[in-house]
Scaffold this motif. Structure first.
Motif, PDB file in Angstrom:
ATOM      1  N   VAL A 120       0.842  -1.199   0.000  1.00  0.00           N
ATOM      2  CA  VAL A 120       0.000   0.000   0.000  1.00  0.00           C
ATOM      3  C   VAL A 120       0.874   1.244   0.000  1.00  0.00           C
ATOM      4  CG1 VAL A 120      -1.746   1.291   1.274  1.00  0.00           C
ATOM      5  CG2 VAL A 120      -1.870  -1.202   1.160  1.00  0.00           C
ATOM      6  N   THR A 121       1.854   1.293   0.898  1.00  0.00           N
ATOM      7  CA  THR A 121       2.796   2.409   0.934  1.00  0.00           C
ATOM      8  C   THR A 121       4.032   1.994   1.720  1.00  0.00           C
ATOM      9  OG1 THR A 121       3.099   4.752   1.413  1.00  0.00           O
ATOM     10  CG2 THR A 121       1.812   3.484   2.991  1.00  0.00           C
ATOM     11  N   VAL A 122       5.149   2.612   1.416  1.00  0.00           N
ATOM     12  CA  VAL A 122       6.412   2.300   2.081  1.00  0.00           C
ATOM     13  C   VAL A 122       6.564   3.109   3.367  1.00  0.00           C
ATOM     14  CG1 VAL A 122       8.928   2.304   1.829  1.00  0.00           C
ATOM     15  CG2 VAL A 122       7.486   1.788  -0.121  1.00  0.00           C
ATOM     16  N   GLY A 123       6.194   4.366   3.322  1.00  0.00           N
ATOM     17  CA  GLY A 123       6.301   5.212   4.499  1.00  0.00           C
ATOM     18  C   GLY A 123       7.630   5.920   4.649  1.00  0.00           C
ATOM     19  N   LEU A 124       8.462   5.926   3.618  1.00  0.00           N
ATOM     20  CA  LEU A 124       9.738   6.647   3.690  1.00  0.00           C
ATOM     21  C   LEU A 124       9.566   8.137   3.446  1.00  0.00           C
ATOM     22  CD1 LEU A 124      12.275   4.350   1.815  1.00  0.00           C
ATOM     23  CD2 LEU A 124      12.040   4.702   4.269  1.00  0.00           C
ATOM     24  N   PHE A 125       8.580   8.510   2.695  1.00  0.00           N
ATOM     25  CA  PHE A 125       8.331   9.904   2.325  1.00  0.00           C
ATOM     26  C   PHE A 125       9.526  10.516   1.599  1.00  0.00           C
ATOM     27  CE2 PHE A 125       5.727   9.083   6.116  1.00  0.00           C
ATOM     28  CZ  PHE A 125       4.472   9.266   5.563  1.00  0.00           C
ATOM     29  N   ALA A 126      10.192   9.719   0.765  1.00  0.00           N
ATOM     30  CA  ALA A 126      11.322  10.221  -0.009  1.00  0.00           C
ATOM     31  C   ALA A 126      10.849  10.918  -1.283  1.00  0.00           C
ATOM     32  CB  ALA A 126      12.269   9.078  -0.376  1.00  0.00           C
ATOM     33  N   LEU A 127       9.759  10.423  -1.853  1.00  0.00           N
ATOM     34  CA  LEU A 127       9.250  11.010  -3.091  1.00  0.00           C
ATOM     35  C   LEU A 127       8.370  12.227  -2.820  1.00  0.00           C
ATOM     36  CD1 LEU A 127       8.352   7.701  -4.948  1.00  0.00           C
ATOM     37  CD2 LEU A 127      10.314   9.192  -5.347  1.00  0.00           C
ATOM     38  N   ARG A 128       7.754  12.263  -1.656  1.00  0.00           N
ATOM     39  CA  ARG A 128       6.903  13.392  -1.277  1.00  0.00           C
ATOM     40  C   ARG A 128       6.877  13.487   0.238  1.00  0.00           C
ATOM     41  NH1 ARG A 128       1.844  14.404   0.391  1.00  0.00           N
ATOM     42  NH2 ARG A 128       0.848  16.290  -0.341  1.00  0.00           N
ATOM     43  N   ARG A 129       7.174  14.678   0.754  1.00  0.00           N
ATOM     44  CA  ARG A 129       7.186  14.880   2.208  1.00  0.00           C
ATOM     45  C   ARG A 129       5.801  14.705   2.801  1.00  0.00           C
ATOM     46  NH1 ARG A 129       9.830  20.416   3.883  1.00  0.00           N
ATOM     47  NH2 ARG A 129       8.171  20.122   5.379  1.00  0.00           N
ATOM     48  N   ALA A 130       5.776  14.363   4.070  1.00  0.00           N
ATOM     49  CA  ALA A 130       4.511  14.283   4.791  1.00  0.00           C
ATOM     50  C   ALA A 130       3.935  15.679   4.974  1.00  0.00           C
ATOM     51  CB  ALA A 130       4.734  13.628   6.156  1.00  0.00           C
ATOM     52  N   ASP A 131       2.611  15.772   4.991  1.00  0.00           N
ATOM     53  CA  ASP A 131       1.944  17.054   5.229  1.00  0.00           C
ATOM     54  C   ASP A 131       1.836  17.352   6.713  1.00  0.00           C
ATOM     55  OD1 ASP A 131       1.445  17.572   2.486  1.00  0.00           O
ATOM     56  OD2 ASP A 131      -0.266  16.218   2.565  1.00  0.00           O
ATOM     57  N   VAL A 132       1.594  16.312   7.507  1.00  0.00           N
ATOM     58  CA  VAL A 132       1.383  16.464   8.939  1.00  0.00           C
ATOM     59  C   VAL A 132       2.175  15.379   9.667  1.00  0.00           C
ATOM     60  CG1 VAL A 132      -0.328  16.401  10.792  1.00  0.00           C
ATOM     61  CG2 VAL A 132      -0.938  17.389   8.592  1.00  0.00           C
ATOM     62  N   LEU A 133       2.787  15.762  10.782  1.00  0.00           N
ATOM     63  CA  LEU A 133       3.501  14.821  11.636  1.00  0.00           C
ATOM     64  C   LEU A 133       2.783  14.776  12.976  1.00  0.00           C
ATOM     65  CD1 LEU A 133       5.989  13.036  12.243  1.00  0.00           C
ATOM     66  CD2 LEU A 133       7.132  15.111  13.013  1.00  0.00           C
ATOM     67  N   ILE A 134       2.392  13.574  13.401  1.00  0.00           N
ATOM     68  CA  ILE A 134       1.700  13.401  14.677  1.00  0.00           C
ATOM     69  C   ILE A 134       2.570  12.514  15.564  1.00  0.00           C
ATOM     70  CG2 ILE A 134      -0.376  12.549  15.817  1.00  0.00           C
ATOM     71  CD1 ILE A 134      -1.824  12.985  13.104  1.00  0.00           C
ATOM     72  N   VAL A 135       2.943  13.033  16.718  1.00  0.00           N
ATOM     73  CA  VAL A 135       3.782  12.311  17.672  1.00  0.00           C
ATOM     74  C   VAL A 135       3.017  12.199  18.983  1.00  0.00           C
ATOM     75  CG1 VAL A 135       5.966  12.303  18.930  1.00  0.00           C
ATOM     76  CG2 VAL A 135       5.873  13.215  16.605  1.00  0.00           C
ATOM     77  N   ALA A 136       2.955  10.988  19.537  1.00  0.00           N
ATOM     78  CA  ALA A 136       2.211  10.779  20.782  1.00  0.00           C
ATOM     79  C   ALA A 136       3.123  10.195  21.846  1.00  0.00           C
ATOM     80  CB  ALA A 136       1.041   9.843  20.546  1.00  0.00           C
ATOM     81  N   GLY A 137       2.907  10.622  23.072  1.00  0.00           N
ATOM     82  CA  GLY A 137       3.594  10.078  24.228  1.00  0.00           C
ATOM     83  C   GLY A 137       2.571   9.527  25.196  1.00  0.00           C
ATOM     84  N   ASP A 138       3.000   9.203  26.395  1.00  0.00           N
ATOM     85  CA  ASP A 138       2.079   8.658  27.388  1.00  0.00           C
ATOM     86  C   ASP A 138       0.950   9.618  27.722  1.00  0.00           C
ATOM     87  OD1 ASP A 138       3.468   6.287  27.557  1.00  0.00           O
ATOM     88  OD2 ASP A 138       4.705   6.952  29.248  1.00  0.00           O
ATOM     89  N   ASP A 139       1.248  10.906  27.773  1.00  0.00           N
ATOM     90  CA  ASP A 139       0.234  11.862  28.195  1.00  0.00           C
ATOM     91  C   ASP A 139       0.115  13.076  27.263  1.00  0.00           C
ATOM     92  OD1 ASP A 139       2.687  12.897  28.816  1.00  0.00           O
ATOM     93  OD2 ASP A 139       2.142  13.575  30.819  1.00  0.00           O
ATOM     94  N   TYR A 140       0.535  12.930  26.020  1.00  0.00           N
ATOM     95  CA  TYR A 140       0.427  14.061  25.093  1.00  0.00           C
ATOM     96  C   TYR A 140       0.336  13.585  23.644  1.00  0.00           C
ATOM     97  CZ  TYR A 140       5.317  13.223  23.944  1.00  0.00           C
ATOM     98  OH  TYR A 140       6.479  12.645  23.530  1.00  0.00           O
ATOM     99  N   VAL A 141      -0.178  14.442  22.804  1.00  0.00           N
ATOM    100  CA  VAL A 141      -0.158  14.267  21.354  1.00  0.00           C
ATOM    101  C   VAL A 141       0.251  15.604  20.765  1.00  0.00           C
ATOM    102  CG1 VAL A 141      -1.500  13.792  19.277  1.00  0.00           C
ATOM    103  CG2 VAL A 141      -1.974  12.513  21.383  1.00  0.00           C
TER     104      VAL A 141
END
Length: 65
Positions: free
Chosen positions: A34-55
């Motif tokens: 479906v997708t590789v996920g490297l984002f080498a051909l096109r950068r990601a539009d949004v980056l979501i990072v989650a921790g134990d108590d935050y997003v």
């Protein structure tokens, strides 16, 4: 390599991506991928990072003209 419980495991070879765009393109041509996920051909539009108590969400395109 010896683990902390004394077991021996062979070292795995390092993965080198000399041409990430070509690798992403080639893997995306494999049936069922479906997708590789490297984002080498096109950068990601949004980056979501989650921790134990935050997003945290970053708009990756905001700094582009």
């Amino acid at each position: 390599m010896v683990t902390d419980n004394g077991k021996c495991h062979p070292r795995r070879p390092q993965l080198r991506l000399d041409d990430p765009a070509a690798f992403e393109s080639a893997v995306n041509q494999i049936a069922g991928v479906v997708t590789v996920g490297l984002f080498a051909l096109r950068r990601a539009d949004v980056l979501i990072v989650a921790g134990d108590d935050y997003v945290k969400t970053w708009n990756c395109r905001a700094s582009e003209p």
